[in-house]
Motif scaffolding. Structure first.
Motif, PDB file in Angstrom:
ATOM      1  N   TYR A   1      -7.362  -1.130 -12.941  1.00 48.45           N
ATOM      2  CA  TYR A   1      -6.672  -0.891 -11.668  1.00 48.45           C
ATOM      3  C   TYR A   1      -5.213  -0.530 -11.922  1.00 48.45           C
ATOM      4  N   ILE A   2      -4.575  -1.250 -12.836  1.00 44.80           N
ATOM      5  CA  ILE A   2      -3.171  -0.990 -13.161  1.00 44.80           C
ATOM      6  C   ILE A   2      -3.006   0.353 -13.850  1.00 44.80           C
ATOM      7  N   VAL A   3      -3.859   0.610 -14.840  1.00 46.72           N
ATOM      8  CA  VAL A   3      -3.737   1.831 -15.636  1.00 46.72           C
ATOM      9  C   VAL A   3      -3.993   3.082 -14.793  1.00 46.72           C
ATOM     10  N   TRP A   4      -4.776   2.968 -13.719  1.00 40.56           N
ATOM     11  CA  TRP A   4      -5.034   4.121 -12.861  1.00 40.56           C
ATOM     12  C   TRP A   4      -3.738   4.774 -12.404  1.00 40.56           C
ATOM     13  N   PHE A   5      -2.695   3.983 -12.203  1.00 39.43           N
ATOM     14  CA  PHE A   5      -1.422   4.503 -11.709  1.00 39.43           C
ATOM     15  C   PHE A   5      -0.612   5.204 -12.795  1.00 39.43           C
ATOM     16  N   SER A   6      -1.118   5.220 -14.027  1.00 35.94           N
ATOM     17  CA  SER A   6      -0.359   5.816 -15.128  1.00 35.94           C
ATOM     18  C   SER A   6      -0.206   7.329 -15.007  1.00 35.94           C
ATOM     19  N   ARG A   7      -1.029   7.966 -14.178  1.00 30.10           N
ATOM     20  CA  ARG A   7      -0.860   9.408 -13.956  1.00 30.10           C
ATOM     21  C   ARG A   7      -0.055   9.688 -12.692  1.00 30.10           C
ATOM     22  N   GLY A   8       0.705   8.702 -12.281  1.00 27.95           N
ATOM     23  CA  GLY A   8       1.601   8.885 -11.158  1.00 27.95           C
ATOM     24  C   GLY A   8       2.997   9.255 -11.621  1.00 27.95           C
ATOM     25  N   ASN A   9       3.983   9.019 -10.774  1.00 26.90           N
ATOM     26  CA  ASN A   9       5.367   9.364 -11.086  1.00 26.90           C
ATOM     27  C   ASN A   9       6.250   8.136 -10.958  1.00 26.90           C
TER      28      ASN A   9
ATOM     29  N   TRP B   1       9.022   5.105 -12.868  1.00 27.28           N
ATOM     30  CA  TRP B   1       9.039   4.163 -13.973  1.00 27.28           C
ATOM     31  C   TRP B   1       7.862   3.204 -13.952  1.00 27.28           C
ATOM     32  N   ILE B   2       7.390   2.829 -12.787  1.00 26.71           N
ATOM     33  CA  ILE B   2       6.227   1.934 -12.733  1.00 26.71           C
ATOM     34  C   ILE B   2       5.001   2.628 -13.326  1.00 26.71           C
ATOM     35  N   ALA B   3       4.800   3.892 -12.952  1.00 28.03           N
ATOM     36  CA  ALA B   3       3.686   4.658 -13.518  1.00 28.03           C
ATOM     37  C   ALA B   3       3.851   4.805 -15.026  1.00 28.03           C
ATOM     38  N   ALA B   4       5.086   5.027 -15.463  1.00 34.65           N
ATOM     39  CA  ALA B   4       5.344   5.167 -16.897  1.00 34.65           C
ATOM     40  C   ALA B   4       5.004   3.873 -17.635  1.00 34.65           C
ATOM     41  N   PHE B   5       5.350   2.749 -17.042  1.00 29.99           N
ATOM     42  CA  PHE B   5       5.052   1.466 -17.658  1.00 29.99           C
ATOM     43  C   PHE B   5       3.540   1.240 -17.730  1.00 29.99           C
TER      44      PHE B   5
ATOM     45  N   ILE C   1       0.833  -1.208   0.000  1.00 33.04           N
ATOM     46  CA  ILE C   1       0.000   0.000   0.000  1.00 33.04           C
ATOM     47  C   ILE C   1       0.865   1.255   0.000  1.00 33.04           C
ATOM     48  N   GLU C   2       1.922   1.234   0.785  1.00 28.11           N
ATOM     49  CA  GLU C   2       2.827   2.391   0.822  1.00 28.11           C
ATOM     50  C   GLU C   2       3.542   2.569  -0.513  1.00 28.11           C
ATOM     51  N   LEU C   3       3.935   1.444  -1.129  1.00 28.74           N
ATOM     52  CA  LEU C   3       4.595   1.511  -2.436  1.00 28.74           C
ATOM     53  C   LEU C   3       3.660   2.097  -3.488  1.00 28.74           C
ATOM     54  N   LEU C   4       2.409   1.624  -3.504  1.00 27.83           N
ATOM     55  CA  LEU C   4       1.444   2.130  -4.490  1.00 27.83           C
ATOM     56  C   LEU C   4       1.137   3.603  -4.268  1.00 27.83           C
ATOM     57  N   SER C   5       1.085   4.031  -3.003  1.00 29.40           N
ATOM     58  CA  SER C   5       0.801   5.438  -2.714  1.00 29.40           C
ATOM     59  C   SER C   5       1.931   6.338  -3.165  1.00 29.40           C
ATOM     60  N   LYS C   6       3.155   5.802  -3.228  1.00 23.30           N
ATOM     61  CA  LYS C   6       4.278   6.592  -3.732  1.00 23.30           C
ATOM     62  C   LYS C   6       4.220   6.745  -5.244  1.00 23.30           C
ATOM     63  N   ILE C   7       3.653   5.740  -5.902  1.00 24.21           N
ATOM     64  CA  ILE C   7       3.489   5.833  -7.361  1.00 24.21           C
ATOM     65  C   ILE C   7       2.435   6.874  -7.706  1.00 24.21           C
ATOM     66  N   ARG C   8       1.276   6.749  -7.067  1.00 19.92           N
ATOM     67  CA  ARG C   8       0.208   7.745  -7.226  1.00 19.92           C
ATOM     68  C   ARG C   8      -0.684   7.710  -5.999  1.00 19.92           C
ATOM     69  N   GLY C   9      -0.792   8.824  -5.341  1.00 15.22           N
ATOM     70  CA  GLY C   9      -1.635   8.892  -4.159  1.00 15.22           C
ATOM     71  C   GLY C   9      -3.101   9.050  -4.527  1.00 15.22           C
ATOM     72  N   GLU C  10      -3.951   8.415  -3.737  1.00 16.62           N
ATOM     73  CA  GLU C  10      -5.381   8.548  -3.967  1.00 16.62           C
ATOM     74  C   GLU C  10      -5.849   9.937  -3.563  1.00 16.62           C
ATOM     75  N   GLN C  11      -6.949  10.382  -4.170  1.00 12.91           N
ATOM     76  CA  GLN C  11      -7.491  11.693  -3.837  1.00 12.91           C
ATOM     77  C   GLN C  11      -7.935  11.727  -2.383  1.00 12.91           C
ATOM     78  N   THR C  12      -7.533  12.793  -1.708  1.00 11.74           N
ATOM     79  CA  THR C  12      -7.835  12.889  -0.273  1.00 11.74           C
ATOM     80  C   THR C  12      -9.317  13.149  -0.014  1.00 11.74           C
ATOM     81  N   ALA C  13      -9.982  13.843  -0.930  1.00 14.62           N
ATOM     82  CA  ALA C  13     -11.406  14.133  -0.753  1.00 14.62           C
ATOM     83  C   ALA C  13     -12.208  12.851  -0.949  1.00 14.62           C
ATOM     84  N   SER C  14     -12.850  12.393   0.102  1.00 11.07           N
ATOM     85  CA  SER C  14     -13.633  11.161   0.024  1.00 11.07           C
ATOM     86  C   SER C  14     -14.969  11.426  -0.667  1.00 11.07           C
ATOM     87  N   ILE C  15     -15.492  10.389  -1.291  1.00  9.71           N
ATOM     88  CA  ILE C  15     -16.796  10.507  -1.929  1.00  9.71           C
ATOM     89  C   ILE C  15     -17.754   9.551  -1.229  1.00  9.71           C
TER      90      ILE C  15
END
Length: 219
Positions: free
Chosen positions: A133-141, A143-147, A4-18
């Motif tokens: 789920y995987i593609v969601w991280f593509s707007r992160g930072n 190499w994993i996000a780039a892939f 979870i910590e690794l994924l949050s470093k790639i792209r953090g989820e929006q803080t505003a809850s829905i």
């Protein structure tokens, strides 16, 4: 470091809850959007290519019978979601709506249900939440996000590549869709360079393997 910590470093989820109501509405809208496009896709198949309207619907039919438009729309739905989980659900709802409308409309038009194609596309739809789920991280930072971003872009370039020697309009749209994703997915110039490099790698894998034929052959 946990996953979870690794994924949050790639792209953090929006803080505003829905709220649950908002999540439900988003899923219903995705489903309805899929239903609409499923209808348009099948309707465009049934119109003679006479006149301007027929010509336009013919182009729509050609585009919707290929992967490109669905990869583009699913990627956009996924990455502009609050988190990867809701993105996966929305993409799944989108494809369920599209497939149900397309094949129910086909049954109504022709009097039979194309079970073979429905089952095979249904299996692909079942796998779509994983891809979303995987593609969601593509707007992160990083190499994993780039892939993650390079996967849909590389797929689109690989399927649209024949445009450069056939000039077929359907292939041209797939190149256009790949350019759109290359513009909107990177969050900065450094990330754009990473995505470009990763896309070349994805293209090499796709064009030197039978993966597309294995996944979509006969459909």
């Amino acid at each position: 470091m946990s996953i979870i910590e690794l994924l949050s470093k790639i792209r953090g989820e929006q803080t505003a809850s829905i709220t649950m109501q908002q999540k439900t509405l988003q899923v219903l809208l995705s489903f309805s959007f899929g239903v609409l496009l499923g209808f348009i896709s099948k309707y465009s198949d049934t119109i003679p290519s006479n006149g301007l309207l027929g010509y336009i619907l013919g182009i729509i039919s050609d585009i919707t019978t290929r992967l490109g438009i669905w990869v583009l729309l699913a990627t956009i739905i996924a990455v502009w979601s609050n988190n990867p989980r809701i993105g996966a659900i929305k993409v799944f709802a989108f494809f369920v709506g599209m497939l149900l409308m397309y094949y129910i409309y086909s049954m109504w038009l022709f009097g039979f249900f194309p079970t073979y194609y429905f089952i095979h596309w249904g299996v692909i739809a079942l796998a779509s939440p994983i891809a979303a789920y995987i593609v969601w991280f593509s707007r992160g930072n990083g190499w994993i996000a780039a892939f993650c971003a390079a996967m849909p872009i590389g797929l689109l370039v690989s399927t649209g590549y024949p445009f450069f020697y056939t000039f077929a309009i359907t292939h041209g749209f797939e190149i256009l869709f790949s350019v759109i994703l290359f513009i909107i997915l990177p969050t900065n110039q450094k990330q754009r360079l990473r995505i470009f490099t990763s896309t070349l790698f994805i293209m090499f894998i796709i064009r030197n393997s039978n993966i597309l034929s294995y996944l979509f052959g006969g459909l």
